[in-house]
Write a protein that holds these residues in place. Sequence first.
Motif, PDB file in Angstrom:
ATOM      1  N   GLN A 215       0.814  -1.219   0.000  1.00  0.00           N
ATOM      2  CA  GLN A 215       0.000   0.000   0.000  1.00  0.00           C
ATOM      3  C   GLN A 215       0.848   1.270   0.000  1.00  0.00           C
ATOM      4  N   TRP A 216       2.144   1.124   0.102  1.00  0.00           N
ATOM      5  CA  TRP A 216       2.997   2.299   0.170  1.00  0.00           C
ATOM      6  C   TRP A 216       3.119   3.002  -1.180  1.00  0.00           C
ATOM      7  N   GLN A 217       3.427   4.278  -1.109  1.00  0.00           N
ATOM      8  CA  GLN A 217       3.621   5.092  -2.305  1.00  0.00           C
ATOM      9  C   GLN A 217       5.091   5.466  -2.423  1.00  0.00           C
ATOM     10  N   LEU A 218       5.627   5.426  -3.628  1.00  0.00           N
ATOM     11  CA  LEU A 218       7.032   5.758  -3.886  1.00  0.00           C
ATOM     12  C   LEU A 218       7.097   7.038  -4.704  1.00  0.00           C
ATOM     13  N   ASP A 219       7.719   8.070  -4.154  1.00  0.00           N
ATOM     14  CA  ASP A 219       7.865   9.345  -4.844  1.00  0.00           C
ATOM     15  C   ASP A 219       9.334   9.655  -5.077  1.00  0.00           C
ATOM     16  N   ALA A 220       9.708   9.904  -6.330  1.00  0.00           N
ATOM     17  CA  ALA A 220      11.067  10.350  -6.620  1.00  0.00           C
ATOM     18  C   ALA A 220      11.268  11.735  -6.013  1.00  0.00           C
ATOM     19  N   VAL A 221      12.395  11.915  -5.325  1.00  0.00           N
ATOM     20  CA  VAL A 221      12.691  13.202  -4.689  1.00  0.00           C
ATOM     21  C   VAL A 221      14.081  13.670  -5.114  1.00  0.00           C
ATOM     22  N   GLY A 222      14.427  14.882  -4.716  1.00  0.00           N
ATOM     23  CA  GLY A 222      15.681  15.483  -5.143  1.00  0.00           C
ATOM     24  C   GLY A 222      16.905  14.878  -4.484  1.00  0.00           C
ATOM     25  N   PRO A 223      18.072  15.085  -5.070  1.00  0.00           N
ATOM     26  CA  PRO A 223      19.319  14.500  -4.555  1.00  0.00           C
ATOM     27  C   PRO A 223      19.790  15.100  -3.241  1.00  0.00           C
ATOM     28  N   GLU A 224      19.171  16.193  -2.812  1.00  0.00           N
ATOM     29  CA  GLU A 224      19.614  16.864  -1.585  1.00  0.00           C
ATOM     30  C   GLU A 224      19.531  15.954  -0.365  1.00  0.00           C
ATOM     31  N   VAL A 225      18.630  14.964  -0.408  1.00  0.00           N
ATOM     32  CA  VAL A 225      18.464  14.063   0.737  1.00  0.00           C
ATOM     33  C   VAL A 225      19.723  13.239   0.984  1.00  0.00           C
ATOM     34  N   GLY A 226      20.581  13.142  -0.014  1.00  0.00           N
ATOM     35  CA  GLY A 226      21.804  12.366   0.139  1.00  0.00           C
ATOM     36  C   GLY A 226      22.793  12.963   1.128  1.00  0.00           C
ATOM     37  N   ASN A 227      22.619  14.219   1.475  1.00  0.00           N
ATOM     38  CA  ASN A 227      23.497  14.884   2.435  1.00  0.00           C
ATOM     39  C   ASN A 227      22.754  15.027   3.755  1.00  0.00           C
ATOM     40  N   VAL A 228      23.260  14.393   4.822  1.00  0.00           N
ATOM     41  CA  VAL A 228      22.552  14.396   6.101  1.00  0.00           C
ATOM     42  C   VAL A 228      22.444  15.785   6.700  1.00  0.00           C
ATOM     43  N   ARG A 229      23.243  16.722   6.230  1.00  0.00           N
ATOM     44  CA  ARG A 229      23.145  18.084   6.754  1.00  0.00           C
ATOM     45  C   ARG A 229      21.916  18.807   6.223  1.00  0.00           C
ATOM     46  N   ASN A 230      21.342  18.286   5.147  1.00  0.00           N
ATOM     47  CA  ASN A 230      20.095  18.857   4.629  1.00  0.00           C
ATOM     48  C   ASN A 230      18.929  18.279   5.408  1.00  0.00           C
ATOM     49  N   ASP A 231      18.075  19.126   5.933  1.00  0.00           N
ATOM     50  CA  ASP A 231      16.973  18.652   6.779  1.00  0.00           C
ATOM     51  C   ASP A 231      15.835  19.672   6.746  1.00  0.00           C
ATOM     52  N   SER A 232      14.907  19.473   5.818  1.00  0.00           N
ATOM     53  CA  SER A 232      13.787  20.392   5.682  1.00  0.00           C
ATOM     54  C   SER A 232      12.628  19.672   5.008  1.00  0.00           C
ATOM     55  N   PRO A 233      11.413  20.201   5.124  1.00  0.00           N
ATOM     56  CA  PRO A 233      10.250  19.559   4.487  1.00  0.00           C
ATOM     57  C   PRO A 233      10.380  19.439   2.979  1.00  0.00           C
ATOM     58  N   GLU A 234      11.218  20.264   2.349  1.00  0.00           N
ATOM     59  CA  GLU A 234      11.374  20.204   0.904  1.00  0.00           C
ATOM     60  C   GLU A 234      11.970  18.874   0.439  1.00  0.00           C
ATOM     61  N   LEU A 235      12.648  18.169   1.338  1.00  0.00           N
ATOM     62  CA  LEU A 235      13.281  16.912   0.952  1.00  0.00           C
ATOM     63  C   LEU A 235      12.281  15.858   0.505  1.00  0.00           C
ATOM     64  N   ILE A 236      11.040  15.915   1.017  1.00  0.00           N
ATOM     65  CA  ILE A 236      10.059  14.883   0.666  1.00  0.00           C
ATOM     66  C   ILE A 236       9.109  15.338  -0.440  1.00  0.00           C
ATOM     67  N   MET A 237       9.373  16.502  -1.004  1.00  0.00           N
ATOM     68  CA  MET A 237       8.528  16.974  -2.103  1.00  0.00           C
ATOM     69  C   MET A 237       8.823  16.163  -3.351  1.00  0.00           C
ATOM     70  N   PRO A 238       7.773  15.596  -4.009  1.00  0.00           N
ATOM     71  CA  PRO A 238       7.998  14.762  -5.198  1.00  0.00           C
ATOM     72  C   PRO A 238       8.535  15.582  -6.365  1.00  0.00           C
ATOM     73  N   LEU A 239       9.378  14.945  -7.158  1.00  0.00           N
ATOM     74  CA  LEU A 239       9.824  15.558  -8.404  1.00  0.00           C
ATOM     75  C   LEU A 239       8.725  15.390  -9.443  1.00  0.00           C
ATOM     76  N   HIS A 240       8.579  16.359 -10.309  1.00  0.00           N
ATOM     77  CA  HIS A 240       7.554  16.299 -11.357  1.00  0.00           C
ATOM     78  C   HIS A 240       8.214  16.428 -12.712  1.00  0.00           C
ATOM     79  N   GLY A 241       7.653  15.672 -13.660  1.00  0.00           N
ATOM     80  CA  GLY A 241       8.170  15.780 -15.006  1.00  0.00           C
ATOM     81  C   GLY A 241       9.355  14.868 -15.251  1.00  0.00           C
TER      82      GLY A 241
END
Length: 241
Positions: A215-241
């Motif tokens: 039942q889970w959903q998989l959303d492609a997200v930006g590469p910023e999540v690869g750096n643990v110093r990045n930590d914001s709600p924008e990390l889980i925003m889906p990529l479009h297009g």
Amino acid sequence: MCGRYVMAKAVGDLVAELEAEAEASLELRASYNVAPTTDVPIVLERLVDGVVHRQVHVAKWGLVPRWAKDAAVGVRAFNARTETVLDKPTFRAAIKSKRCAVPVQGYYEWKKLPDGKSKQPYFVHSDDGALITFAGLYEWWKDPAKQDGDDDLWLLSCSILTMPSPPDGELATLHDRLPVPLTREGMVQWLDPGAGDPAALLNMVLAQAFGIAAQWQLDAVGPEVGNVRNDSPELIMPLHG
């Protein structure tokens, strides 16, 4: 596998959703990029004066067994494989009586792209945004370098169980390992400190896991999540297009 996840809920929200209790002084740091060796919330049940209490605690992600000489072993024990957890020295004591659940809002996984070199991160979450609870283990470790009475004499740590991914479907294309999710009823049984057959409990949660994960959903997200110093709600925003 589970190597990064999201937990941005407040203590009060977790207590309500998990039907648990927590100390008034408990603090949780909201994070959209939780990494191993950091502090994470867990839920466990303890028998106090004959009464079972379900509690939310904060634990270090990376299990340190009671026999360890130092806490560094936890770096290699943030996940526990279901195939070996009953026998592996690091985990075999914990699975008998120290089982916990690790609440998350989703987790990240990286998929290899056709070029065989680059990877695309995905945010995996429930389709309705509901909390996911992973089967976990915990341990209390006494630091031999500390003195009795020190505030940090005891370390609470945890690990997340993983299993082979389903043989087909979208998750199968993402990674060959999967964190083990719990149903609400499965969590009740998994947390029960009086349950005496860890092998039967393990089989029970494994039998339910694929149905939950489907039942889970998989959303492609930006590469910023690869750096643990990045930590914001924008990390889980889906990529479009």
